[in-house]
Structure formats: structure tokens, C-alpha cells
Design a protein around this motif. Structure first.
Motif, PDB file in Angstrom:
ATOM      1  N   ILE A  44       4.490  -5.941  -1.999  1.00  0.00           N
ATOM      2  CA  ILE A  44       5.429  -5.412  -1.006  1.00  0.00           C
ATOM      3  C   ILE A  44       6.817  -6.007  -1.228  1.00  0.00           C
ATOM      4  CG2 ILE A  44       5.940  -5.202   1.452  1.00  0.00           C
ATOM      5  CD1 ILE A  44       3.472  -3.613   0.576  1.00  0.00           C
ATOM      6  N   VAL A  45       6.852  -7.324  -1.463  1.00  0.00           N
ATOM      7  CA  VAL A  45       8.131  -7.985  -1.748  1.00  0.00           C
ATOM      8  C   VAL A  45       8.769  -7.385  -2.994  1.00  0.00           C
ATOM      9  CG1 VAL A  45       9.244 -10.174  -2.318  1.00  0.00           C
ATOM     10  CG2 VAL A  45       7.381 -10.129  -0.642  1.00  0.00           C
ATOM     11  N   LEU A  46       7.980  -7.243  -4.041  1.00  0.00           N
ATOM     12  CA  LEU A  46       8.495  -6.689  -5.302  1.00  0.00           C
ATOM     13  C   LEU A  46       9.052  -5.283  -5.093  1.00  0.00           C
ATOM     14  CD1 LEU A  46       8.756  -7.022  -8.393  1.00  0.00           C
ATOM     15  CD2 LEU A  46       6.437  -6.096  -8.582  1.00  0.00           C
ATOM     16  N   ALA A  88      11.065  -6.369   5.549  1.00  0.00           N
ATOM     17  CA  ALA A  88       9.703  -6.261   5.008  1.00  0.00           C
ATOM     18  C   ALA A  88       9.457  -7.324   3.945  1.00  0.00           C
ATOM     19  CB  ALA A  88       9.480  -4.877   4.431  1.00  0.00           C
ATOM     20  N   ALA A  89      10.430  -7.517   3.059  1.00  0.00           N
ATOM     21  CA  ALA A  89      10.290  -8.528   2.014  1.00  0.00           C
ATOM     22  C   ALA A  89      10.167  -9.919   2.613  1.00  0.00           C
ATOM     23  CB  ALA A  89      11.474  -8.459   1.058  1.00  0.00           C
ATOM     24  N   ASP A  90      10.979 -10.220   3.606  1.00  0.00           N
ATOM     25  CA  ASP A  90      10.914 -11.540   4.243  1.00  0.00           C
ATOM     26  C   ASP A  90       9.584 -11.753   4.955  1.00  0.00           C
ATOM     27  OD1 ASP A  90      13.475 -11.987   3.337  1.00  0.00           O
ATOM     28  OD2 ASP A  90      14.440 -11.681   5.289  1.00  0.00           O
ATOM     29  N   LEU A 117       8.629 -13.999  -9.075  1.00  0.00           N
ATOM     30  CA  LEU A 117       9.421 -13.602  -7.904  1.00  0.00           C
ATOM     31  C   LEU A 117      10.303 -14.732  -7.373  1.00  0.00           C
ATOM     32  CD1 LEU A 117       6.741 -11.523  -5.949  1.00  0.00           C
ATOM     33  CD2 LEU A 117       8.800 -10.636  -7.063  1.00  0.00           C
ATOM     34  N   GLY A 118      10.225 -15.890  -8.008  1.00  0.00           N
ATOM     35  CA  GLY A 118      11.047 -17.019  -7.586  1.00  0.00           C
ATOM     36  C   GLY A 118      10.434 -17.864  -6.488  1.00  0.00           C
ATOM     37  N   PHE A 119       9.109 -17.761  -6.289  1.00  0.00           N
ATOM     38  CA  PHE A 119       8.435 -18.478  -5.211  1.00  0.00           C
ATOM     39  C   PHE A 119       7.876 -19.834  -5.635  1.00  0.00           C
ATOM     40  CE2 PHE A 119       7.094 -14.234  -3.036  1.00  0.00           C
ATOM     41  CZ  PHE A 119       8.405 -14.030  -2.638  1.00  0.00           C
ATOM     42  N   LYS A 120       7.951 -20.172  -6.903  1.00  0.00           N
ATOM     43  CA  LYS A 120       7.310 -21.390  -7.406  1.00  0.00           C
ATOM     44  C   LYS A 120       7.785 -22.640  -6.671  1.00  0.00           C
ATOM     45  CE  LYS A 120       6.733 -24.034 -11.700  1.00  0.00           C
ATOM     46  NZ  LYS A 120       7.100 -24.089 -13.148  1.00  0.00           N
ATOM     47  N   GLY A 121       9.035 -22.654  -6.281  1.00  0.00           N
ATOM     48  CA  GLY A 121       9.571 -23.809  -5.576  1.00  0.00           C
ATOM     49  C   GLY A 121       8.916 -24.059  -4.236  1.00  0.00           C
ATOM     50  N   GLY A 122       8.223 -23.058  -3.698  1.00  0.00           N
ATOM     51  CA  GLY A 122       7.527 -23.208  -2.431  1.00  0.00           C
ATOM     52  C   GLY A 122       6.090 -23.662  -2.564  1.00  0.00           C
ATOM     53  N   PHE A 123       5.606 -23.848  -3.789  1.00  0.00           N
ATOM     54  CA  PHE A 123       4.232 -24.306  -3.979  1.00  0.00           C
ATOM     55  C   PHE A 123       4.091 -25.744  -3.477  1.00  0.00           C
ATOM     56  CE2 PHE A 123       3.298 -21.523  -8.014  1.00  0.00           C
ATOM     57  CZ  PHE A 123       3.437 -20.383  -7.244  1.00  0.00           C
ATOM     58  N   LYS A 124       3.013 -26.015  -2.764  1.00  0.00           N
ATOM     59  CA  LYS A 124       2.695 -27.381  -2.343  1.00  0.00           C
ATOM     60  C   LYS A 124       2.157 -28.158  -3.545  1.00  0.00           C
ATOM     61  CE  LYS A 124       3.743 -26.606   1.984  1.00  0.00           C
ATOM     62  NZ  LYS A 124       4.967 -27.177   2.568  1.00  0.00           N
ATOM     63  N   PRO A 125       2.053 -29.508  -3.424  1.00  0.00           N
ATOM     64  CA  PRO A 125       1.734 -30.323  -4.613  1.00  0.00           C
ATOM     65  C   PRO A 125       0.460 -29.937  -5.348  1.00  0.00           C
ATOM     66  CG  PRO A 125       2.550 -31.721  -2.851  1.00  0.00           C
ATOM     67  CD  PRO A 125       2.416 -30.345  -2.271  1.00  0.00           C
ATOM     68  N   ASN A 126      -0.647 -29.723  -4.634  1.00  0.00           N
ATOM     69  CA  ASN A 126      -1.899 -29.374  -5.323  1.00  0.00           C
ATOM     70  C   ASN A 126      -1.761 -28.059  -6.074  1.00  0.00           C
ATOM     71  OD1 ASN A 126      -3.112 -31.626  -4.147  1.00  0.00           O
ATOM     72  ND2 ASN A 126      -4.048 -30.456  -2.486  1.00  0.00           N
ATOM     73  N   THR A 127      -1.126 -27.085  -5.431  1.00  0.00           N
ATOM     74  CA  THR A 127      -0.961 -25.765  -6.036  1.00  0.00           C
ATOM     75  C   THR A 127      -0.034 -25.835  -7.238  1.00  0.00           C
ATOM     76  OG1 THR A 127      -1.300 -24.761  -3.863  1.00  0.00           O
ATOM     77  CG2 THR A 127      -0.310 -23.373  -5.565  1.00  0.00           C
ATOM     78  N   ALA A 128       1.041 -26.606  -7.118  1.00  0.00           N
ATOM     79  CA  ALA A 128       1.993 -26.737  -8.227  1.00  0.00           C
ATOM     80  C   ALA A 128       1.327 -27.366  -9.441  1.00  0.00           C
ATOM     81  CB  ALA A 128       3.196 -27.560  -7.782  1.00  0.00           C
ATOM     82  N   ALA A 129       0.540 -28.420  -9.236  1.00  0.00           N
ATOM     83  CA  ALA A 129      -0.133 -29.086 -10.351  1.00  0.00           C
ATOM     84  C   ALA A 129      -1.188 -28.163 -10.970  1.00  0.00           C
ATOM     85  CB  ALA A 129      -0.773 -30.386  -9.872  1.00  0.00           C
ATOM     86  N   TYR A 130      -1.886 -27.435 -10.133  1.00  0.00           N
ATOM     87  CA  TYR A 130      -2.895 -26.476 -10.586  1.00  0.00           C
ATOM     88  C   TYR A 130      -2.253 -25.388 -11.447  1.00  0.00           C
ATOM     89  CZ  TYR A 130      -6.205 -22.524  -9.706  1.00  0.00           C
ATOM     90  OH  TYR A 130      -7.052 -21.453  -9.789  1.00  0.00           O
ATOM     91  N   TYR A 131      -1.148 -24.853 -10.983  1.00  0.00           N
ATOM     92  CA  TYR A 131      -0.464 -23.801 -11.737  1.00  0.00           C
ATOM     93  C   TYR A 131      -0.025 -24.321 -13.103  1.00  0.00           C
ATOM     94  CZ  TYR A 131       2.897 -20.125 -12.887  1.00  0.00           C
ATOM     95  OH  TYR A 131       3.585 -19.112 -13.514  1.00  0.00           O
ATOM     96  N   GLU A 132       0.444 -25.542 -13.162  1.00  0.00           N
ATOM     97  CA  GLU A 132       0.844 -26.107 -14.449  1.00  0.00           C
ATOM     98  C   GLU A 132      -0.366 -26.243 -15.384  1.00  0.00           C
ATOM     99  OE1 GLU A 132       3.939 -26.490 -15.494  1.00  0.00           O
ATOM    100  OE2 GLU A 132       4.505 -25.660 -13.540  1.00  0.00           O
ATOM    101  N   TRP A 138       3.944 -14.093   4.813  1.00  0.00           N
ATOM    102  CA  TRP A 138       2.510 -13.805   4.774  1.00  0.00           C
ATOM    103  C   TRP A 138       1.890 -14.466   3.542  1.00  0.00           C
ATOM    104  CZ3 TRP A 138       0.254  -8.125   5.018  1.00  0.00           C
ATOM    105  CH2 TRP A 138      -1.139  -8.179   4.902  1.00  0.00           C
ATOM    106  N   PHE A 139       2.516 -14.282   2.377  1.00  0.00           N
ATOM    107  CA  PHE A 139       1.980 -14.872   1.154  1.00  0.00           C
ATOM    108  C   PHE A 139       1.857 -16.383   1.278  1.00  0.00           C
ATOM    109  CE2 PHE A 139       3.132 -17.054  -2.825  1.00  0.00           C
ATOM    110  CZ  PHE A 139       1.955 -16.839  -3.524  1.00  0.00           C
ATOM    111  N   PHE A 140       2.910 -17.040   1.716  1.00  0.00           N
ATOM    112  CA  PHE A 140       2.866 -18.498   1.799  1.00  0.00           C
ATOM    113  C   PHE A 140       1.854 -18.981   2.828  1.00  0.00           C
ATOM    114  CE2 PHE A 140       6.956 -18.471  -0.539  1.00  0.00           C
ATOM    115  CZ  PHE A 140       6.608 -19.382  -1.525  1.00  0.00           C
ATOM    116  N   ALA A 141       1.666 -18.232   3.898  1.00  0.00           N
ATOM    117  CA  ALA A 141       0.641 -18.600   4.880  1.00  0.00           C
ATOM    118  C   ALA A 141      -0.749 -18.544   4.249  1.00  0.00           C
ATOM    119  CB  ALA A 141       0.719 -17.677   6.095  1.00  0.00           C
TER     120      ALA A 141
END
Length: 201
Positions: A108-110, A125-127, A172-187, A132-135
């Protein structure tokens, strides 16, 4: 077997699975959206979506479903869990949550920030769907507390499916919003050679 693919699209899930499993396959990489830019695509896949996958008489259009099909049909593989595994239900849930809960709001954001003409774009709608995604992403953060992967303490197709959702979020530029566990997992996921091959194909 043949996979119809667009770079950056949901077809990355089955492509990454194919690469992790080392299976022989034919790949057609198309411009997006293929229903407009790949001549004859709607004759092949009347829905016009991507991915489209053919394996003999089997035809599939759902990215997470194709990934699960590959590990179920072409296993055994450590990428799969079976009904006898204690975390089988969680594994299935992550596979389906990856698209229905994590990828859907991002599409939807895209759509309303990039794909629609300027006059049809909807910031509200994008906001809303970004929130929703981050929740929903909190469930990933919680599941990774004390774990490197989502299920059975090993990399599985559930990680591939959720990993695409994180990759889309990154684009989409959301990586900066990843919490620590998610950020490390993504890496960790991004460091996998099969992932790196897949995003280049």
C-alpha cells in the motif's frame, strides 16, 4: 521448473529458496509490472502478477506458497519443518504472516508513494500503513529475542519469506526503524550467498 521474476518483487522468495536448495531451474527476469511491459505475460499468467511458477503440471502464483512447495516437494532439507516438529505450527505461521501481515501494508505504501501518478498519491494512506507495518514488525523483534532465526534455531524457509518483507522495507527506506534484534537478523540474512545471488538475478 521455471520461475517468472521481477527484481525487488515477491518472486525473490522462491528465487532465494531455489538458490539455497541448489535446484536446477529456468528463470525469466522481466521488467515491472510485467502485465504491461512483458509482451504476452497475461497469456501465460492471466492474473498478471509476479511471481509465476511452473513445475510440470503445477502452476503457482503465491510467493510464500511456492517457497513452501519447493522445500516440501524437493526436500528433505533443513529449510523445512515437518508436522512432527514441535515448531511446525510456528513455521507455517511465519511463512503466511510474511506476506499477509508484513508485506501487504508495504505494498500500500509503495503504491501510494511511487506507483500511482502524482495526482493519485495518498500520503495519509502511506503514513497509516507504514505505522501498521511497524506495529506488526514487533512480532519479529520479539521472536528473535535470544534467537538467530525464527524457528527451530536454524535458518528455514520462514526466514526467507520474512526476510523478503525486511528487504522490501529496506528498499522503502524503513531499515532505520528496525529494532536491534530485527536489524541484526536482517544483516545475517543479507550476508547469505544465496540471498546475494538472488538479488542480482
Amino acid at each position: 521448473m521455471k520461475l517468472y521474476h521481477c527484481k525487488g518483487a515477491r518472486s525473490l522468495r522462491p528465487l532465494w529458496t531455489l538458490e539455497e536448495m541448489g535446484l536446477d531451474y529456468e528463470l525469466e527476469t522481466m521488467p515491472f509490472p510485467p502485465r504491461f511491459l512483458r509482451e504476452g505475460y497475461t497469456d501465460i499468467n492471466p492474473v498478471g502478477t509476479v511471481p509465476y511458477f511452473v513445475d510440470g503440471e503445477t502452476e503457482m502464483t503465491e510467493s510464500a506458497g511456492i517457497a513452501q512447495y519447493l522445500v516440501d516437494v524437493y526436500g528433505p532439507t533443513d529449510l523445512a519443518l515437518t508436522p512432527g516438529d514441535r515448531e511446525y505450527g510456528a513455521w507455517l505461521n511465519w511463512i503466511h504472516r510474511s506476506d499477509a501481515t508484513l508485506t501487504f501494508p508495504q505494498t500500500i505504501v509503495l503504491r501510494y508513494t511511487q506507483l500511482e501518478p502524482e495526482e493519485r498519491r495518498l500520503k495519509q494512506a502511506a503514513d497509516d500503513y507504514t505505522q501498521w507495518f511497524f506495529a506488526r514488525l514487533r512480532t519479529v523483534e520479539a521472536a528473535l529475542d535470544g534467537h538467530d532465526y525464527l524457528c527451530a534455531d536454524r535458518f528455514t524457509v520462514a526466514d526467507i519469506c520474512v526476510g523478503f518483507s525486511l528487504y522490501l522495507a529496506d528498499t522503502l527506506g524503513f531499515k532505520g526503524g528496525f529494532k536491534p534484534n530485527t536489524a541484526a537478523y536482517y544483516e545475517r540474512l543479507c550476508a547469505r550467498p544465496a540471498f546475494q545471488r538472488s538479488i542480482e538475478l
